[in-house]
Write a protein that holds these residues in place. Structure first.
Motif, PDB file in Angstrom:
ATOM      1  N   VAL A 158      26.170  49.041  17.240  1.00 23.57           N
ATOM      2  CA  VAL A 158      27.100  50.170  17.199  1.00 23.57           C
ATOM      3  C   VAL A 158      28.477  49.699  17.652  1.00 23.57           C
ATOM      4  CG1 VAL A 158      27.524  52.547  17.910  1.00 23.57           C
ATOM      5  CG2 VAL A 158      25.173  51.680  17.809  1.00 23.57           C
ATOM      6  N   PHE A 159      29.491  50.045  16.868  1.00 22.58           N
ATOM      7  CA  PHE A 159      30.885  49.713  17.183  1.00 22.58           C
ATOM      8  C   PHE A 159      31.669  51.023  17.133  1.00 22.58           C
ATOM      9  CE2 PHE A 159      28.827  46.178  15.170  1.00 22.58           C
ATOM     10  CZ  PHE A 159      29.264  45.053  15.860  1.00 22.58           C
ATOM     11  N   ARG A 160      32.236  51.418  18.245  1.00 21.94           N
ATOM     12  CA  ARG A 160      32.928  52.709  18.330  1.00 21.94           C
ATOM     13  C   ARG A 160      34.418  52.501  18.581  1.00 21.94           C
ATOM     14  NH1 ARG A 160      28.014  53.557  21.318  1.00 21.94           N
ATOM     15  NH2 ARG A 160      26.716  55.218  20.392  1.00 21.94           N
ATOM     16  N   GLY A 161      35.202  53.445  18.076  1.00 16.69           N
ATOM     17  CA  GLY A 161      36.627  53.478  18.406  1.00 16.69           C
ATOM     18  C   GLY A 161      37.439  52.345  17.822  1.00 16.69           C
ATOM     19  N   ILE A 162      37.068  51.830  16.646  1.00 16.67           N
ATOM     20  CA  ILE A 162      37.830  50.741  16.016  1.00 16.67           C
ATOM     21  C   ILE A 162      39.072  51.330  15.350  1.00 16.67           C
ATOM     22  CG2 ILE A 162      37.774  48.885  14.324  1.00 16.67           C
ATOM     23  CD1 ILE A 162      34.719  48.929  14.521  1.00 16.67           C
ATOM     24  N   PRO A 163      40.271  50.862  15.692  1.00 17.44           N
ATOM     25  CA  PRO A 163      41.469  51.405  15.036  1.00 17.44           C
ATOM     26  C   PRO A 163      41.581  50.908  13.592  1.00 17.44           C
ATOM     27  CG  PRO A 163      42.085  49.679  16.593  1.00 17.44           C
ATOM     28  CD  PRO A 163      40.613  49.889  16.760  1.00 17.44           C
ATOM     29  N   TYR A 164      41.808  51.840  12.680  1.00 20.39           N
ATOM     30  CA  TYR A 164      42.079  51.460  11.285  1.00 20.39           C
ATOM     31  C   TYR A 164      43.542  51.678  10.920  1.00 20.39           C
ATOM     32  CZ  TYR A 164      41.803  56.492  10.178  1.00 20.39           C
ATOM     33  OH  TYR A 164      41.999  57.852  10.133  1.00 20.39           O
ATOM     34  N   ALA A 165      44.293  52.331  11.819  1.00 21.93           N
ATOM     35  CA  ALA A 165      45.725  52.540  11.628  1.00 21.93           C
ATOM     36  C   ALA A 165      46.360  52.679  13.001  1.00 21.93           C
ATOM     37  CB  ALA A 165      45.994  53.785  10.779  1.00 21.93           C
ATOM     38  N   ALA A 166      47.684  52.562  13.043  1.00 24.72           N
ATOM     39  CA  ALA A 166      48.424  52.669  14.301  1.00 24.72           C
ATOM     40  C   ALA A 166      48.384  54.109  14.812  1.00 24.72           C
ATOM     41  CB  ALA A 166      49.862  52.225  14.093  1.00 24.72           C
ATOM     42  N   PRO A 167      48.572  54.324  16.122  1.00 24.99           N
ATOM     43  CA  PRO A 167      48.643  55.695  16.647  1.00 24.99           C
ATOM     44  C   PRO A 167      49.714  56.497  15.903  1.00 24.99           C
ATOM     45  CG  PRO A 167      48.457  54.139  18.447  1.00 24.99           C
ATOM     46  CD  PRO A 167      48.660  53.322  17.197  1.00 24.99           C
ATOM     47  N   PRO A 168      49.407  57.723  15.447  1.00 26.52           N
ATOM     48  CA  PRO A 168      50.332  58.482  14.605  1.00 26.52           C
ATOM     49  C   PRO A 168      51.337  59.308  15.401  1.00 26.52           C
ATOM     50  CG  PRO A 168      48.267  59.653  14.758  1.00 26.52           C
ATOM     51  CD  PRO A 168      48.104  58.390  15.579  1.00 26.52           C
ATOM     52  N   PHE A 169      51.967  58.668  16.370  1.00 24.65           N
ATOM     53  CA  PHE A 169      52.927  59.357  17.215  1.00 24.65           C
ATOM     54  C   PHE A 169      54.188  58.498  17.325  1.00 24.65           C
ATOM     55  CE2 PHE A 169      48.727  60.912  18.418  1.00 24.65           C
ATOM     56  CZ  PHE A 169      48.918  62.261  18.157  1.00 24.65           C
ATOM     57  N   GLY A 170      55.181  58.997  18.059  1.00 26.44           N
ATOM     58  CA  GLY A 170      56.444  58.272  18.105  1.00 26.44           C
ATOM     59  C   GLY A 170      57.037  58.208  16.711  1.00 26.44           C
ATOM     60  N   PRO A 171      57.463  57.039  16.249  1.00 26.88           N
ATOM     61  CA  PRO A 171      58.083  56.942  14.924  1.00 26.88           C
ATOM     62  C   PRO A 171      57.113  57.220  13.782  1.00 26.88           C
ATOM     63  CG  PRO A 171      57.745  54.754  15.861  1.00 26.88           C
ATOM     64  CD  PRO A 171      57.451  55.746  16.959  1.00 26.88           C
ATOM     65  N   HIS A 172      55.811  57.201  14.053  1.00 28.91           N
ATOM     66  CA  HIS A 172      54.817  57.420  12.996  1.00 28.91           C
ATOM     67  C   HIS A 172      54.366  58.876  12.891  1.00 28.91           C
ATOM     68  CE1 HIS A 172      54.779  53.149  12.857  1.00 28.91           C
ATOM     69  NE2 HIS A 172      54.126  52.994  14.006  1.00 28.91           N
ATOM     70  N   ARG A 173      54.916  59.760  13.717  1.00 27.60           N
ATOM     71  CA  ARG A 173      54.456  61.151  13.715  1.00 27.60           C
ATOM     72  C   ARG A 173      54.872  61.846  12.418  1.00 27.60           C
ATOM     73  NH1 ARG A 173      55.262  65.408  18.737  1.00 27.60           N
ATOM     74  NH2 ARG A 173      53.345  66.606  18.359  1.00 27.60           N
ATOM     75  N   PHE A 174      53.936  62.573  11.818  1.00 30.91           N
ATOM     76  CA  PHE A 174      54.118  63.279  10.547  1.00 30.91           C
ATOM     77  C   PHE A 174      54.421  62.334   9.388  1.00 30.91           C
ATOM     78  CE2 PHE A 174      55.405  66.417  13.822  1.00 30.91           C
ATOM     79  CZ  PHE A 174      54.392  67.346  13.616  1.00 30.91           C
ATOM     80  N   ARG A 175      54.087  61.072   9.533  1.00 27.31           N
ATOM     81  CA  ARG A 175      54.337  60.076   8.494  1.00 27.31           C
ATOM     82  C   ARG A 175      53.016  59.497   8.002  1.00 27.31           C
ATOM     83  NH1 ARG A 175      59.317  61.097   6.649  1.00 27.31           N
ATOM     84  NH2 ARG A 175      60.431  62.008   8.424  1.00 27.31           N
ATOM     85  N   PRO A 176      52.989  58.870   6.835  1.00 27.81           N
ATOM     86  CA  PRO A 176      51.755  58.221   6.371  1.00 27.81           C
ATOM     87  C   PRO A 176      51.307  57.152   7.347  1.00 27.81           C
ATOM     88  CG  PRO A 176      53.323  58.441   4.561  1.00 27.81           C
ATOM     89  CD  PRO A 176      54.065  58.810   5.811  1.00 27.81           C
ATOM     90  N   PRO A 177      50.017  56.873   7.419  1.00 30.95           N
ATOM     91  CA  PRO A 177      49.514  55.875   8.375  1.00 30.95           C
ATOM     92  C   PRO A 177      49.996  54.475   8.037  1.00 30.95           C
ATOM     93  CG  PRO A 177      47.788  56.495   6.832  1.00 30.95           C
ATOM     94  CD  PRO A 177      48.939  57.431   6.581  1.00 30.95           C
ATOM     95  N   VAL A 178      50.130  53.671   9.079  1.00 27.15           N
ATOM     96  CA  VAL A 178      50.488  52.260   8.911  1.00 27.15           C
ATOM     97  C   VAL A 178      49.433  51.418   9.633  1.00 27.15           C
ATOM     98  CG1 VAL A 178      52.955  52.752   8.721  1.00 27.15           C
ATOM     99  CG2 VAL A 178      51.966  52.268  10.971  1.00 27.15           C
ATOM    100  N   PRO A 179      49.282  50.142   9.274  1.00 28.74           N
ATOM    101  CA  PRO A 179      48.240  49.311   9.905  1.00 28.74           C
ATOM    102  C   PRO A 179      48.430  49.208  11.411  1.00 28.74           C
ATOM    103  CG  PRO A 179      49.078  48.255   7.920  1.00 28.74           C
ATOM    104  CD  PRO A 179      49.984  49.422   8.196  1.00 28.74           C
ATOM    105  N   PRO A 180      47.336  49.034  12.152  1.00 30.93           N
ATOM    106  CA  PRO A 180      47.455  48.859  13.603  1.00 30.93           C
ATOM    107  C   PRO A 180      48.022  47.494  13.936  1.00 30.93           C
ATOM    108  CG  PRO A 180      45.189  48.504  12.920  1.00 30.93           C
ATOM    109  CD  PRO A 180      45.933  48.946  11.690  1.00 30.93           C
ATOM    110  N   ASP A 181      48.555  47.376  15.139  1.00 34.09           N
ATOM    111  CA  ASP A 181      49.001  46.070  15.607  1.00 34.09           C
ATOM    112  C   ASP A 181      47.780  45.176  15.849  1.00 34.09           C
ATOM    113  OD1 ASP A 181      51.674  46.804  15.571  1.00 34.09           O
ATOM    114  OD2 ASP A 181      51.631  47.518  17.660  1.00 34.09           O
ATOM    115  N   PRO A 182      47.821  43.921  15.420  1.00 27.14           N
ATOM    116  CA  PRO A 182      46.697  43.011  15.705  1.00 27.14           C
ATOM    117  C   PRO A 182      46.541  42.800  17.202  1.00 27.14           C
ATOM    118  CG  PRO A 182      48.137  42.113  13.989  1.00 27.14           C
ATOM    119  CD  PRO A 182      48.859  43.277  14.595  1.00 27.14           C
ATOM    120  N   TRP A 183      45.339  42.415  17.612  1.00 23.41           N
ATOM    121  CA  TRP A 183      45.081  42.157  19.025  1.00 23.41           C
ATOM    122  C   TRP A 183      44.425  40.780  19.193  1.00 23.41           C
ATOM    123  CZ3 TRP A 183      42.685  46.091  16.272  1.00 23.41           C
ATOM    124  CH2 TRP A 183      41.346  45.895  15.958  1.00 23.41           C
TER     125      TRP A 183
END
Length: 518
Positions: free
Chosen positions: A19-44
């Motif tokens: 089981v793998f939980r909470g994997i980000p598929y896009a960046a948090p949709p807040f700040g400059p990304h709020r109300f905008r289409p999703p963008v890729p998450p930052d690599p870690w």
């Protein structure tokens, strides 16, 4: 540990399932990304811990009346564009079928962390289960002049792209993906089936108690304008983005408190945007314009409406209103008098609330799904869930089938709807059918044809019945034909008299009753 395009994730072994939980598929949709289409998450760097569910999308809580029946866990945090994976065999060699689950909740509530959606039973039976969080309410489905429409649906598309790129490392086959959802999740599935940008990302689909549809743009705008009036800000994405998140949620809850599936009213929904949703999804699918040309599994519960009417006592109130409630239902469904009269003849033992509920259920759910099955004979499989809840008054209500599909009837969150002691054999039957459909596209009963086969689940032994609701559907077809051939009805000059204004007042009366009950 499994590597994704953005970094490695470390999951857990639970009862023989990874089981793998909470994997980000896009960046948090807040700040400059709020109300905008999703963008890729930052690599870690390193291995990201994937042992706990990720943040849930901002949403108002259920009312006390509905919280008695529905679970809605909250995980705080900004990174709500995340997903979970249950797999029996991580690694690229497995090539197992995949089922991607989109939760319901009227596009305003819900999450992938609801315990009813635990994917371990699918993984146990050889299917990789992926469940997705996506933006909700005004954050995901507000309509603004200065932002793209449908960001929540775009989140789901981004999650499907993640699955296409990444699921092989978890043991899944990107060429054998089934997209499934219930209620608002099923409405989303319908929009994605018809979306040109989703072509090749999934290969069959499940629609549970939700049809392909596009919301009226003005209805969504009215929700945004009501919120703007309460917030005393312009109805723009820029202005809403500057409002505190909790304040925004309170305004959303207040603006939507008079709306419901039975009563209508302003609400959030997927809209035609000329891009991701180029036209009405149902019309596109009926006319053969779809991203998925393979099999569909779809259906409804026998008493959908009871989840909308039983909490808060609205069921009894509708029964007392009698003819007034029927007039409101006719206004909601835009049908003539012959339709409710026909329902009375078909169901002489039914009370007013049942007639109203079944009218609205057919208008909203069953007729669109029936049209879709008619357009895709030989590859559509239709069911009706008929087992009545052990909790008083609920019957075979909306969302009751979920604990049976996931075979999670033993968790308390399932028992909130079903009561304790739900039949294990029914869960085994339904879960196995969904597994078979994900594996090879055949749930185990006759595909749709001119005899209209419907699998009845939960009313005695599972069986296929031919045309069990054809009588009701024929009433709607006759009503549509009569309206198409009728001359236009003149509109009174004062704009206030006539049947239209009368029915609007009826609907307002019903809504006031709904508010008192909740």
């Amino acid at each position: 540990m499994v590597r994704t395009p953005y970094g490695a994730v470390r999951g857990r072994r639970e009862d023989g399932v990874a089981v793998f939980r909470g994997i980000p598929y896009a960046a948090p949709p807040f700040g400059p990304h709020r109300f905008r289409p999703p963008v890729p998450p930052d690599p870690w760097d390193g291995a990201r811990d994937a042992g706990a569910f990720g943040p849930t999308a901002p949403q108002p809580p259920y009312s006390e009346a509905f919280a008695e029946y529905l679970a809605d866990p909250v995980v705080p945090g900004d990174g709500c564009l995340n997903l979970n994976v249950w797999t029996p065999q991580p690694g690229p060699a497995a090539r197992l079928p995949v089922l991607v689950w989109l939760h319901g909740g009227a596009l305003t509530r819900g999450s992938s962390g609801v315990p009813v959606y635990d994917g371990r039973t699918f993984a146990r039976d050889g299917v990789v289960l992926v469940s997705v969080n996506y933006r909700l309410g005004v954050e995901g489905y507000g309509l603004f002049p200065d932002a793209p429409a449908n960001p929540g649906l775009r989140d789901q598309l981004a999650a499907l792209r993640w699955v296409h790129e990444s699921i092989g490392a978890f043991g899944g086959d990107p060429g054998r993906v089934t997209l499934a959802g219930q209620s608002a999740g099923a409405i989303s599935v319908g929009a994605l089936i018809a979306a040109p940008q989703a072509q090749g990302l999934f290969h069959r689909a499940v629609l549970q108690s939700g049809p392909p549809e596009a919301a009226d743009r003005d209805k969504v705008r009215r929700m945004v304008r009501r919120m703007a009036a309460r917030l005393k800000v312009p109805a723009t994405a820029e202005a809403f983005a500057a409002v505190d998140r909790e304040v925004l949620l309170r305004a959303q809850a207040e603006a939507g408190r008079l709306s419901s599936p039975i009563l209508g009213g302003p609400a959030f929904g997927i809209v035609v945007d000329g891009d991701l949703v180029p036209r009405d999804p149902l019309q596109a699918l009926v006319e053969g314009d779809a991203a998925v040309g393979a099999e569909l599994l779809m259906g409804w519960t026998r008493d959908e409406y009871r989840l909308w009417l039983v909490p808060g006592g609205l069921l009894e109130r509708v029964d007392r209103l009698g003819a007034v409630a029927l007039a409101g239902a006719m206004a909601r469904c835009r049908c003539g008098h012959e339709v409710p009269r026909g329902y009375r003849a078909l169901h002489p033992e039914a009370g007013t609330a049942e007639i109203v509920g079944q009218l609205v259920t057919d208008h909203l759910l069953r007729i669109p799904l029936h049209r879709l099955a008619e357009a895709r004979p030989g590859s559509s499989y239709v069911y009706e869930f008929a087992w009545p809840s052990l909790r008083p008054g609920l019957g075979a209500c909306h969302a009751l089938e979920l604990g049976f599909v996931f075979d999670t009837g033993e968790v308390p969150e399932s028992a909130k709807l079903s009561g304790w002691g739900a039949p294990r054999e029914l869960a085994e039957e339904m879960h196995s059918a969904w597994v078979r459909f994900a594996v090879d596209g055949d749930p185990g009963w006759q595909a749709w044809d001119t005899s209209h086969p419907v699998r009845i689940l939960g009313d005695g032994e599972p069986r296929t019945v031919h045309g069990p609701r054809d009588g009701e559907f024929d009433l709607w077809a006759a009503d549509a034909a009569a309206r198409a051939s009728a001359p236009p009805v003149p509109v009174p000059e004062d704009g206030a008299a006539g049947r239209g204004a009368e029915l609007r007042s009826v609907v307002r009366l019903l809504r006031r009753g709904a508010v008192r009950g909740h």
